[in-house]
Design a protein around this motif. Structure first.
Motif, PDB file in Angstrom:
ATOM      1  N   SER A  89      -2.294  16.634  56.710  1.00 33.28           N
ATOM      2  CA  SER A  89      -2.789  17.306  55.958  1.00 33.28           C
ATOM      3  C   SER A  89      -3.580  16.596  54.627  1.00 33.28           C
ATOM      4  O   SER A  89      -4.272  16.987  54.019  1.00 33.28           O
ATOM      5  N   PHE A  90      -3.025  15.135  54.959  1.00 31.83           N
ATOM      6  CA  PHE A  90      -3.492  14.277  53.628  1.00 31.83           C
ATOM      7  C   PHE A  90      -4.963  13.968  53.853  1.00 31.83           C
ATOM      8  O   PHE A  90      -5.257  13.311  54.955  1.00 31.83           O
ATOM      9  N   THR A  91      -5.684  13.838  52.783  1.00 28.86           N
ATOM     10  CA  THR A  91      -7.144  13.416  53.304  1.00 28.86           C
ATOM     11  C   THR A  91      -7.523  12.339  52.041  1.00 28.86           C
ATOM     12  O   THR A  91      -6.765  12.362  51.078  1.00 28.86           O
ATOM     13  N   THR A  92      -8.583  11.678  52.054  1.00 26.36           N
ATOM     14  CA  THR A  92      -9.152  10.815  51.209  1.00 26.36           C
ATOM     15  C   THR A  92     -10.287  11.329  50.461  1.00 26.36           C
ATOM     16  O   THR A  92     -11.254  10.703  50.296  1.00 26.36           O
ATOM     17  N   SER A  93     -10.080  12.581  50.232  1.00 24.08           N
ATOM     18  CA  SER A  93     -11.222  13.399  49.242  1.00 24.08           C
ATOM     19  C   SER A  93     -11.141  12.700  47.878  1.00 24.08           C
ATOM     20  O   SER A  93      -9.976  12.078  47.403  1.00 24.08           O
ATOM     21  N   TYR A  94     -12.088  12.794  47.168  1.00 31.30           N
ATOM     22  CA  TYR A  94     -12.093  12.451  45.896  1.00 31.30           C
ATOM     23  C   TYR A  94     -11.257  13.272  45.120  1.00 31.30           C
ATOM     24  O   TYR A  94     -10.338  12.545  43.996  1.00 31.30           O
ATOM     25  N   PRO A 100      -8.742   9.600  44.307  1.00 32.07           N
ATOM     26  CA  PRO A 100      -9.988   9.265  43.988  1.00 32.07           C
ATOM     27  C   PRO A 100     -10.220   7.684  44.179  1.00 32.07           C
ATOM     28  O   PRO A 100      -9.211   6.891  43.784  1.00 32.07           O
ATOM     29  N   GLY A 101     -11.353   7.367  44.506  1.00 33.99           N
ATOM     30  CA  GLY A 101     -11.760   5.834  44.949  1.00 33.99           C
ATOM     31  C   GLY A 101     -11.115   5.105  46.096  1.00 33.99           C
ATOM     32  O   GLY A 101     -11.010   4.068  46.244  1.00 33.99           O
ATOM     33  N   ARG A 102     -10.540   5.904  47.136  1.00 29.52           N
ATOM     34  CA  ARG A 102     -10.018   5.490  48.400  1.00 29.52           C
ATOM     35  C   ARG A 102     -10.888   6.072  49.617  1.00 29.52           C
ATOM     36  O   ARG A 102     -10.479   7.307  50.154  1.00 29.52           O
ATOM     37  N   LEU A 103     -11.705   5.601  50.008  1.00 30.80           N
ATOM     38  CA  LEU A 103     -12.457   5.843  51.198  1.00 30.80           C
ATOM     39  C   LEU A 103     -13.215   7.371  50.951  1.00 30.80           C
ATOM     40  O   LEU A 103     -13.005   8.322  51.874  1.00 30.80           O
ATOM     41  N   ASN A 104     -13.658   7.632  49.611  1.00 34.36           N
ATOM     42  CA  ASN A 104     -14.145   8.968  49.211  1.00 34.36           C
ATOM     43  C   ASN A 104     -15.741   9.089  50.177  1.00 34.36           C
ATOM     44  O   ASN A 104     -16.354   8.371  49.919  1.00 34.36           O
ATOM     45  N   LEU A 105     -15.684  10.131  50.857  1.00 39.11           N
ATOM     46  CA  LEU A 105     -17.077  10.290  51.667  1.00 39.11           C
ATOM     47  C   LEU A 105     -17.639  11.651  51.003  1.00 39.11           C
ATOM     48  O   LEU A 105     -17.297  12.327  50.916  1.00 39.11           O
TER      49      LEU A 105
END
Length: 347
Positions: free
Chosen positions: A173-178, A182-187
């Motif tokens: 469930s954990f994503t790298t969305s902003y 924030p600031g961690r591989l936000n696409l």
């Protein structure tokens, strides 16, 4: 408070110590060359001794989570009073094999019928926690640093007493969305090209980010268009050694077709343009030696540099913005783009 997770900074340990007496679970991920030359720490071995304090604060009924692939981290096992849980991305590790044969636990990578998976090993038993591709933060397994981070997180949760079902749910469930990280591989997607926003600011981080860029470009969404052009906007903090700043440029030039070098707002004792020139010098040297980079610009203001990279981008391109003021960069992006989640990247 029932449960607290802290990140303990190297500088904080040197200035004030840990700030607490003990940690039930102590985790050390790796030892990198960043921050050398500060506060009397000049070697990786000295830096390891600083970070080892976290493991020394583990009591007998606690756990230490260590990266078995990093010799300096693995060596901290001698200073842990509690039970050890290793994580390793290598196919074969004598340290892990010996540990698990004695009944110890380790989180490893194994290939199975579902492909590469994050696995709990103990004795002769192997239990799949999650296929790597099912962990959104790994972008289908391409973000190898986040594969390692997911393994460390799983090991720490396991050590803290979490059930495997809950660990699986967390990883899936954990994503790298902003909004989440924030600031961690936000696409982000915009007009047919992609933008990655990340805090990367040193050579070690750039090696991992560059590997991710290579893997993402090698398997583009919807065809082979991603190979057209890769642009990176990069910078280094000013309080790093000159050679470390130049190395950032050298590494970045191996992975990007075009580089735009900027500077942070806080120059940390440097003159305006000084850090950017060191980064650019490293990139030029690498390009002269046959590296990928064929275009180099210096634009000191972060927002101006980012806008230049975005304005030049064409459909199929990949733009990587190594950010200092993430909020202002994302504000600019959100005026141009729609966010895209890691699940889309793995499609």
């Amino acid at each position: 408070v029932d449960f607290a997770v802290f990140e303990v900074a190297r500088g904080g340990i040197l200035r004030e110590g840990l700030g607490y007496e003990r940690n039930d679970v102590g985790v050390v991920l790796n030892i990198g060359a960043d921050h050398l030359g500060l506060r009397g720490i000049d070697t990786l071995k000295q830096l390891a001794a600083v970070k080892q304090v976290v493991i020394e604060a583990v009591p007998r009924d606690g756990h230490g989570v260590l990266n078995a692939d990093d010799p300096l981290v693995a060596g901290m096992r001698r200073h842990c009073s509690g039970e050890l849980v290793y994580f390793s991305m290598r196919e074969a590790s004598e340290l892990v094999d010996a540990h698990t044969r004695r009944g110890g636990r380790a989180i490893v990578l194994e290939d199975g019928r579902l492909g590469e998976g994050i696995v709990l090993r103990q004795g002769r038993r192997s239990t799949l926690i999650a296929p790597t591709g099912a962990v959104p933060a790994t972008f289908g397994g391409r973000a190898r640093m986040n594969v390692a981070n997911a393994m460390a997180a799983a090991a720490a949760a396991l050590a803290a007493g979490a059930h495997l079902h809950d660990i699986r749910a967390g990883l899936r469930s954990f994503t790298t969305s902003y909004e989440v990280a924030p600031g961690r591989l936000n696409l982000f997607d915009v007009d047919g090209f992609r933008v990655v926003v990340d805090y990367c600011h040193n050579a070690a981080g750039m090696r991992m980010l560059g590997d991710f860029v290579d893997r993402l470009a090698a398997q583009p969404k919807g065809g082979d268009v991603m190979a057209r052009r890769r642009t990176g906007v990069i910078a280094s903090p000013g309080d790093r050694r000159d050679k470390d700043i130049r190395e950032l440029g050298e590494v970045a030039a191996r992975h990007f077709d075009a580089l735009i070098v900027r500077e942070d707002r806080n120059l940390r004792g440097r003159e305006p343009g000084e850090v950017a020139e060191l980064v650019a010098a490293g990139a030029r040297a690498s390009a002269g030696g046959g590296a990928r980079c064929r275009s180099l610009d210096v634009v000191l203001d972060e927002l101006e540099a980012s806008r230049l990279a975005l304005d030049r981008a064409n459909p199929g391109d990949l733009v990587v913005l190594c950010a200092d003021r993430v909020e202002s960069i994302v504000d600019e992006l959100q005026s141009r783009v729609r966010p895209s989640g890691p699940a889309d990247a793995g499609a």
